[in-house]
Scaffold this motif. Structure first.
Motif, PDB file in Angstrom:
ATOM      1  N   MET A 115       2.516   6.029  13.230  1.00  0.00           N
ATOM      2  CA  MET A 115       1.230   6.272  13.865  1.00  0.00           C
ATOM      3  C   MET A 115       1.059   7.750  14.223  1.00  0.00           C
ATOM      4  N   ASP A 116       2.136   8.410  14.605  1.00  0.00           N
ATOM      5  CA  ASP A 116       2.079   9.850  14.868  1.00  0.00           C
ATOM      6  C   ASP A 116       1.753  10.626  13.593  1.00  0.00           C
ATOM      7  N   HIS A 117       2.099  10.034  12.454  1.00  0.00           N
ATOM      8  CA  HIS A 117       1.840  10.668  11.154  1.00  0.00           C
ATOM      9  C   HIS A 117       0.792   9.891  10.364  1.00  0.00           C
ATOM     10  N   ARG A 118      -0.173   9.331  11.081  1.00  0.00           N
ATOM     11  CA  ARG A 118      -1.192   8.511  10.429  1.00  0.00           C
ATOM     12  C   ARG A 118      -1.929   9.281   9.342  1.00  0.00           C
ATOM     13  N   HIS A 119      -2.136  10.574   9.553  1.00  0.00           N
ATOM     14  CA  HIS A 119      -2.821  11.403   8.570  1.00  0.00           C
ATOM     15  C   HIS A 119      -2.069  11.454   7.236  1.00  0.00           C
ATOM     16  N   LEU A 120      -0.765  11.206   7.279  1.00  0.00           N
ATOM     17  CA  LEU A 120       0.041  11.160   6.062  1.00  0.00           C
ATOM     18  C   LEU A 120       0.341   9.732   5.630  1.00  0.00           C
ATOM     19  N   TRP A 121       0.497   8.840   6.606  1.00  0.00           N
ATOM     20  CA  TRP A 121       0.792   7.428   6.305  1.00  0.00           C
ATOM     21  C   TRP A 121      -0.304   6.801   5.448  1.00  0.00           C
ATOM     22  N   LEU A 122      -1.535   7.294   5.592  1.00  0.00           N
ATOM     23  CA  LEU A 122      -2.643   6.786   4.793  1.00  0.00           C
ATOM     24  C   LEU A 122      -2.386   6.909   3.296  1.00  0.00           C
ATOM     25  N   ARG A 123      -1.485   7.800   2.901  1.00  0.00           N
ATOM     26  CA  ARG A 123      -1.223   8.022   1.486  1.00  0.00           C
ATOM     27  C   ARG A 123      -0.367   6.929   0.848  1.00  0.00           C
ATOM     28  N   SER A 124       0.283   6.111   1.662  1.00  0.00           N
ATOM     29  CA  SER A 124       1.198   5.099   1.117  1.00  0.00           C
ATOM     30  C   SER A 124       0.435   4.038   0.335  1.00  0.00           C
ATOM     31  N   ARG A 125       1.142   3.382  -0.551  1.00  0.00           N
ATOM     32  CA  ARG A 125       0.523   2.357  -1.394  1.00  0.00           C
ATOM     33  C   ARG A 125      -0.078   1.233  -0.557  1.00  0.00           C
ATOM     34  N   ARG A 126       0.633   0.828   0.503  1.00  0.00           N
ATOM     35  CA  ARG A 126       0.151  -0.253   1.357  1.00  0.00           C
ATOM     36  C   ARG A 126      -1.135   0.143   2.087  1.00  0.00           C
ATOM     37  N   GLN A 127      -1.122   1.320   2.708  1.00  0.00           N
ATOM     38  CA  GLN A 127      -2.301   1.755   3.449  1.00  0.00           C
ATOM     39  C   GLN A 127      -3.472   2.020   2.511  1.00  0.00           C
ATOM     40  N   HIS A 128      -3.177   2.541   1.334  1.00  0.00           N
ATOM     41  CA  HIS A 128      -4.204   2.748   0.313  1.00  0.00           C
ATOM     42  C   HIS A 128      -4.881   1.421  -0.019  1.00  0.00           C
ATOM     43  N   SER A 129      -4.084   0.370  -0.163  1.00  0.00           N
ATOM     44  CA  SER A 129      -4.629  -0.948  -0.500  1.00  0.00           C
ATOM     45  C   SER A 129      -5.525  -1.483   0.608  1.00  0.00           C
ATOM     46  N   VAL A 130      -5.089  -1.313   1.860  1.00  0.00           N
ATOM     47  CA  VAL A 130      -5.894  -1.791   2.990  1.00  0.00           C
ATOM     48  C   VAL A 130      -7.225  -1.046   3.048  1.00  0.00           C
ATOM     49  N   MET A 131      -7.195   0.269   2.852  1.00  0.00           N
ATOM     50  CA  MET A 131      -8.433   1.053   2.904  1.00  0.00           C
ATOM     51  C   MET A 131      -9.375   0.705   1.751  1.00  0.00           C
ATOM     52  N   LYS A 132      -8.823   0.386   0.582  1.00  0.00           N
ATOM     53  CA  LYS A 132      -9.665  -0.006  -0.551  1.00  0.00           C
ATOM     54  C   LYS A 132     -10.326  -1.359  -0.285  1.00  0.00           C
ATOM     55  N   ILE A 133      -9.585  -2.270   0.353  1.00  0.00           N
ATOM     56  CA  ILE A 133     -10.170  -3.565   0.715  1.00  0.00           C
ATOM     57  C   ILE A 133     -11.252  -3.378   1.771  1.00  0.00           C
ATOM     58  N   ARG A 134     -10.988  -2.517   2.741  1.00  0.00           N
ATOM     59  CA  ARG A 134     -12.013  -2.201   3.751  1.00  0.00           C
ATOM     60  C   ARG A 134     -13.284  -1.690   3.075  1.00  0.00           C
ATOM     61  N   ASN A 135     -13.107  -0.789   2.138  1.00  0.00           N
ATOM     62  CA  ASN A 135     -14.252  -0.224   1.435  1.00  0.00           C
ATOM     63  C   ASN A 135     -15.017  -1.292   0.648  1.00  0.00           C
ATOM     64  N   GLU A 136     -14.294  -2.211   0.045  1.00  0.00           N
ATOM     65  CA  GLU A 136     -14.949  -3.280  -0.713  1.00  0.00           C
ATOM     66  C   GLU A 136     -15.741  -4.199   0.212  1.00  0.00           C
ATOM     67  N   ILE A 137     -15.209  -4.480   1.392  1.00  0.00           N
ATOM     68  CA  ILE A 137     -15.932  -5.300   2.363  1.00  0.00           C
ATOM     69  C   ILE A 137     -17.228  -4.593   2.775  1.00  0.00           C
ATOM     70  N   ILE A 138     -17.164  -3.285   2.989  1.00  0.00           N
ATOM     71  CA  ILE A 138     -18.360  -2.519   3.341  1.00  0.00           C
ATOM     72  C   ILE A 138     -19.366  -2.539   2.196  1.00  0.00           C
ATOM     73  N   ARG A 139     -18.882  -2.310   0.979  1.00  0.00           N
ATOM     74  CA  ARG A 139     -19.783  -2.336  -0.195  1.00  0.00           C
ATOM     75  C   ARG A 139     -20.462  -3.694  -0.327  1.00  0.00           C
ATOM     76  N   ALA A 140     -19.663  -4.767  -0.190  1.00  0.00           N
ATOM     77  CA  ALA A 140     -20.198  -6.122  -0.327  1.00  0.00           C
ATOM     78  C   ALA A 140     -21.157  -6.464   0.810  1.00  0.00           C
TER      79      ALA A 140
END
Length: 431
Positions: A115-140
């Motif tokens: 969490m202290d490195h959230r700005h970098l943690w976002l780059r991980s495959r897992r976090q990338h997947s969560v953000m892409k799903i979030r984006n799809e929910i917004i698009r839908a």
């Protein structure tokens, strides 16, 4: 040579391409180097074979550090073992920037460190997947409401009144007046519905609730539709059709992300309208049958209660007709009972709790005025809200869906802190 993104790699099978990417990870087996590349649109493996490239390219492939930025050239080949279905046979590498001592390594890290490195943690495959799903929910979400005749309206974030009281609001000074960060745009959306018929908003909301549970954030995003001439039953139908739509959209458009997260998609495939319903009265009886002897009629449900109720169903379940004493002043009482209101909470399966709260709104002027007085709300601040009932009032309904809880449920992650890019928690304002 075409410079492309990983998401469009399928168009270039057998062709030479150029990617701008970061090195997520790598491994080497002596004469072959495997580069895990990401570019924001996806992940792909780049294969560097020593015998097929210049020596300096192979040595560069072995020495590149994690999260260095690169231009990579190579031929796109099909590979059934890859989640993407393709990999890149690398022929050239150009380093843009060499990263040094990247802090998030492939080893296990604690939550606070991440969490202290959230700005970098976002780059991980897992976090990338969560953000892409979030984006799809917004698009839908936009797709659903646009297809169903809703108009997008943006309520203010700074407000002089509170839909549900001021005890959990962030106070600020608005020049020489008191103001609050919005906990909901609902009241303003009711005004918009009287002008435009069917409306929805999507924006940030704030709750100064000192909670540390896995379901709570201080700042979160809400989708709030409001509909003129819609009664309680109409409202429930829109909710179940909307939730069904976003779940099926994620299933259709995010298969790689769901697989990366290990999500059981069979459970999501069952999420289709209509949804089951249980009244608050019957929910109390069900909880007693399940051993919750301490809860009595008039008590609010906590997370364990909601989870236990949801376990009886394989779809989201509406809990309807809560006691009037538990709900905000603006909810319409039931016709046959003055002690319950025409409201429903939609409880997600698998222990994710309430994702929607909605109701039919009071449309009678005298009844609403009485409720405002009963709750000791400032008459001047709610004057405009009362006026909506003076000039052509109609039955109307609406609801609010919490985006982050919904993302957590659909993606299968445990804590809402992973479902928003930069979470604001009780003890966290950094980064």
């Amino acid at each position: 040579m075409d410079k492309i993104t990983i998401s469009e790699i399928y168009k270039y099978a057998g062709k030479e391409v150029k990617l701008g990417a970061w090195l997520a990870n790598k491994r080497s087996s002596g004469k072959i180097a495997f580069l895990q590349l990401r570019d924001g649109t996806g992940f792909i493996q780049g294969v560097v074979v020593k015998s097929e490239v210049k020596e300096e390219i192979f040595q560069l492939a072995k020495s590149i550090t994690q999260e260095s930025s690169l231009y990579v050239t190579g031929q796109v080949t099909e590979d059934e073992r890859s989640p993407l279905g393709y990999e890149l046979q690398v022929t050239g590498i150009e380093v843009i920037h060499q990263a040094v001592d990247y802090p998030i390594t492939p080893k296990e890290h604690g939550t606070e460190f991440l969490m202290d490195h959230r700005h970098l943690w976002l780059r991980s495959r897992r976090q990338h997947s969560v953000m892409k799903i979030r984006n799809e929910i917004i698009r839908a979400t936009y797709e659903f409401f646009n297809q169903n005749g809703f108009t997008k309206v943006d309520p203010p974030i700074l407000t002089g009144s509170a839909p549900e009281g001021t005890t959990e609001l962030f106070h600020t000074k608005y020049f020489d007046e008191d103001a609050f960060l919005s906990q909901s745009g609902q009241l303003y959306m009711e005004a918009a519905a009287m002008a435009l018929g069917k409306v929805f908003s999507f924006g940030p909301t704030f709750r100064a609730e000192k909670s540390k549970t896995r379901r709570h954030l201080i700042e979160f995003w809400m989708i709030e539709p409001e509909m003129a001439f819609y009664d309680f039953e109409d409202n429930l139908k829109v909710q179940e059709e909307y939730v069904s739509h976003i779940v099926q959209s994620v299933l259709d458009n995010c298969p790689i992300e769901l697989k990366t997260l290990g999500r059981d998609t069979d459970k999501l495939a069952k999420i289709k309208a209509p949804f089951p319903r249980i009244s608050y009265d019957d929910a109390i009886k069900l909880l007693h049958e399940k051993g919750f002897d301490d809860i009595t009629w008039g008590d609010d449900f906590g997370a364990p209660h909601e989870t236990s109720i949801a376990e009886s169903f394989d779809k989201p379940v509406f809990i309807t007709h809560y006691p009037k004493s538990l709900k905000p002043f603006y909810m319409q009482p039931a016709e046959d009972r003055d002690d319950v209101v025409l409201c429903a909470d939609l409880i997600a399966p698998e222990g994710y709790g309430e994702i929607i709260g909605g109701s039919q709104r009071v449309h009678d002027y005298d009844m609403l005025k009485e409720q405002i007085e009963k709750h000791n709300l400032p008459a001047e601040a709610y004057k405009w809200y009362l006026e909506l009932r003076q000039y052509g009032s109609v039955p109307h309904s609406g609801f609010g869906l919490g985006l982050e809880r919904t993302v957590a449920w659909i993606s299968g992650v445990e804590h809402v802190r992973e479902t928003i890019p930069f979470p604001r928690l009780l003890n966290r304002l950094y980064p």
